[in-house]
Design a protein around this motif. Sequence first.
Motif, PDB file in Angstrom:
ATOM      1  N   UNK A  69     -11.271   3.300   3.938  1.00 52.06           N
ATOM      2  CA  UNK A  69     -12.724   3.129   3.833  1.00 52.06           C
ATOM      3  C   UNK A  69     -13.285   3.779   2.581  1.00 52.06           C
ATOM      4  N   UNK A  70     -12.801   4.946   2.240  1.00 48.70           N
ATOM      5  CA  UNK A  70     -13.440   5.740   1.179  1.00 48.70           C
ATOM      6  C   UNK A  70     -12.646   5.827  -0.123  1.00 48.70           C
ATOM      7  N   UNK A  71     -11.375   5.473  -0.098  1.00 51.24           N
ATOM      8  CA  UNK A  71     -10.543   5.730  -1.281  1.00 51.24           C
ATOM      9  C   UNK A  71      -9.785   4.509  -1.784  1.00 51.24           C
ATOM     10  N   UNK A  72     -10.183   3.346  -1.359  1.00 50.23           N
ATOM     11  CA  UNK A  72      -9.631   2.115  -1.914  1.00 50.23           C
ATOM     12  C   UNK A  72      -8.165   1.871  -1.623  1.00 50.23           C
ATOM     13  N   UNK A  73      -7.690   2.354  -0.473  1.00 49.88           N
ATOM     14  CA  UNK A  73      -6.276   2.187  -0.149  1.00 49.88           C
ATOM     15  C   UNK A  73      -5.915   0.721   0.090  1.00 49.88           C
ATOM     16  N   UNK A  74      -6.899  -0.080   0.476  1.00 53.14           N
ATOM     17  CA  UNK A  74      -6.637  -1.507   0.670  1.00 53.14           C
ATOM     18  C   UNK A  74      -6.147  -2.180  -0.606  1.00 53.14           C
ATOM     19  N   UNK A  75      -6.690  -1.755  -1.750  1.00 49.65           N
ATOM     20  CA  UNK A  75      -6.235  -2.309  -3.034  1.00 49.65           C
ATOM     21  C   UNK A  75      -4.785  -1.912  -3.290  1.00 49.65           C
ATOM     22  N   UNK A  76      -4.437  -0.666  -2.984  1.00 51.86           N
ATOM     23  CA  UNK A  76      -3.054  -0.216  -3.161  1.00 51.86           C
ATOM     24  C   UNK A  76      -2.107  -1.019  -2.282  1.00 51.86           C
ATOM     25  N   UNK A  77      -2.526  -1.305  -1.057  1.00 49.69           N
ATOM     26  CA  UNK A  77      -1.691  -2.105  -0.154  1.00 49.69           C
ATOM     27  C   UNK A  77      -1.481  -3.495  -0.737  1.00 49.69           C
ATOM     28  N   UNK A  78      -2.558  -4.094  -1.247  1.00 50.77           N
ATOM     29  CA  UNK A  78      -2.435  -5.419  -1.848  1.00 50.77           C
ATOM     30  C   UNK A  78      -1.509  -5.428  -3.041  1.00 50.77           C
ATOM     31  N   UNK A 109       0.304   4.238 -10.947  1.00 50.27           N
ATOM     32  CA  UNK A 109      -1.038   4.748 -10.655  1.00 50.27           C
ATOM     33  C   UNK A 109      -1.640   4.093  -9.430  1.00 50.27           C
ATOM     34  N   UNK A 110      -0.971   3.045  -8.913  1.00 46.37           N
ATOM     35  CA  UNK A 110      -1.472   2.378  -7.716  1.00 46.37           C
ATOM     36  C   UNK A 110      -0.297   1.925  -6.865  1.00 46.37           C
ATOM     37  N   UNK A 126       2.668   5.190  -4.754  1.00 49.33           N
ATOM     38  CA  UNK A 126       1.954   6.098  -5.651  1.00 49.33           C
ATOM     39  C   UNK A 126       1.014   6.997  -4.874  1.00 49.33           C
ATOM     40  N   UNK A 127       0.336   6.445  -3.875  1.00 48.75           N
ATOM     41  CA  UNK A 127      -0.556   7.259  -3.037  1.00 48.75           C
ATOM     42  C   UNK A 127       0.245   8.326  -2.296  1.00 48.75           C
ATOM     43  N   UNK A 128       1.396   7.944  -1.759  1.00 42.22           N
ATOM     44  CA  UNK A 128       2.240   8.910  -1.044  1.00 42.22           C
ATOM     45  C   UNK A 128       2.767   9.982  -1.989  1.00 42.22           C
ATOM     46  N   UNK A 188       3.560   0.940   5.729  1.00 47.94           N
ATOM     47  CA  UNK A 188       4.760   0.194   5.338  1.00 47.94           C
ATOM     48  C   UNK A 188       5.459  -0.366   6.566  1.00 47.94           C
ATOM     49  N   UNK A 189       5.541   0.432   7.625  1.00 53.51           N
ATOM     50  CA  UNK A 189       6.161  -0.048   8.854  1.00 53.51           C
ATOM     51  C   UNK A 189       5.425  -1.234   9.456  1.00 53.51           C
ATOM     52  N   UNK A 190       4.088  -1.155   9.471  1.00 59.18           N
ATOM     53  CA  UNK A 190       3.292  -2.253  10.023  1.00 59.18           C
ATOM     54  C   UNK A 190       3.443  -3.513   9.183  1.00 59.18           C
ATOM     55  N   UNK A 191       3.422  -3.352   7.850  1.00 50.39           N
ATOM     56  CA  UNK A 191       3.586  -4.515   6.974  1.00 50.39           C
ATOM     57  C   UNK A 191       4.977  -5.132   7.132  1.00 50.39           C
ATOM     58  N   UNK A 192       5.988  -4.274   7.213  1.00 47.74           N
ATOM     59  CA  UNK A 192       7.339  -4.779   7.411  1.00 47.74           C
ATOM     60  C   UNK A 192       7.462  -5.550   8.719  1.00 47.74           C
ATOM     61  N   UNK A 193       6.871  -5.018   9.782  1.00 42.99           N
ATOM     62  CA  UNK A 193       6.891  -5.714  11.070  1.00 42.99           C
ATOM     63  C   UNK A 193       6.158  -7.048  10.984  1.00 42.99           C
ATOM     64  N   UNK A 194       5.033  -7.070  10.263  1.00 42.50           N
ATOM     65  CA  UNK A 194       4.268  -8.313  10.127  1.00 42.50           C
ATOM     66  C   UNK A 194       5.086  -9.388   9.411  1.00 42.50           C
TER      67      UNK A 194
END
Length: 278
Positions: free
Chosen positions: A74-83, A225-226, A230-232, A251-257
């Motif tokens: 919500x506050x730190x743009x982690x969704x962009x890093x996931x993408x 940088x992203x 990188x966040x970890x 990562x686990x959730x994405x891998x399962x998906x």
Amino acid sequence: MSQNRHNPMGARTRRGPWLEFLRPISTRESALLGLVIWVLFFVGWEVAAWRELVNPLLLPPPEQVLISLYDLLVNRGFGVDIGVSILRILASFVAACIIAIPLGVLMGSFARIEGLFNPFVSAWRYLPAPAFIPILLAWFGTGEEPKLALLFLGVIWFLITLVMDHTRNVRDELIETAMTLGASRWQILGTVIVPAVLPNILIAMRQMLAIAWTYLVIAEIIAATNGIGAVMWRARRFLDTDEILAGILVIGVLGLAFDLLFRWLYRILFPYLDRNGR
């Protein structure tokens, strides 16, 4: 009367053993069993954190990890890093498939092509992909190229071998029948071998995509940088283990998906081979 004498429990029937060979289970039961193991995992994690079996700084409770994940999103743009991480995985994996699948099919079909390429592929298969990080940085700098190259190298050699082995196991009588009917080599390859091996190629792709995800964090600590890795890696500097665990959870959730996506594709494309209906 005779029925009651032989079955004193009346309408109650005897259940079979819980573990049985070749017995499929329903989708509902499969989902329930999958949920049970995750509940047990998180309960065990919660108990370990509550009883302080491990230093709370090193193993925060699940709710703290979820709060950190919410803050990251919500506050730190982690969704962009996931993408960004998803795009890196997909780009490198597609590139590996474009080379590995045709080459693996040819190696499994023609002994001379296997004799030419297999010693080379086998040698590279035993080399750990992270060992190439220094040379990849020297060749490509610190941009996207070394990250994609590392993910590519971590997948391609094993995928070639899996596709080759599956192609080699295509039933001989299918090929012999096509040869008897006068089909050319490329007709046999395109109309017999490739359709026969496609289900196993999809299984090999599913297996190797999982391997690609295991290399993600290593790839994204290369001057990144992203991305999730990188966040970890930044969280590691300040010992923010809740953020590190949040990244692992994502990562686990994405891998399962992605794994469920491949299972769905397998059911859609090859329903006649899906023995368990799952």
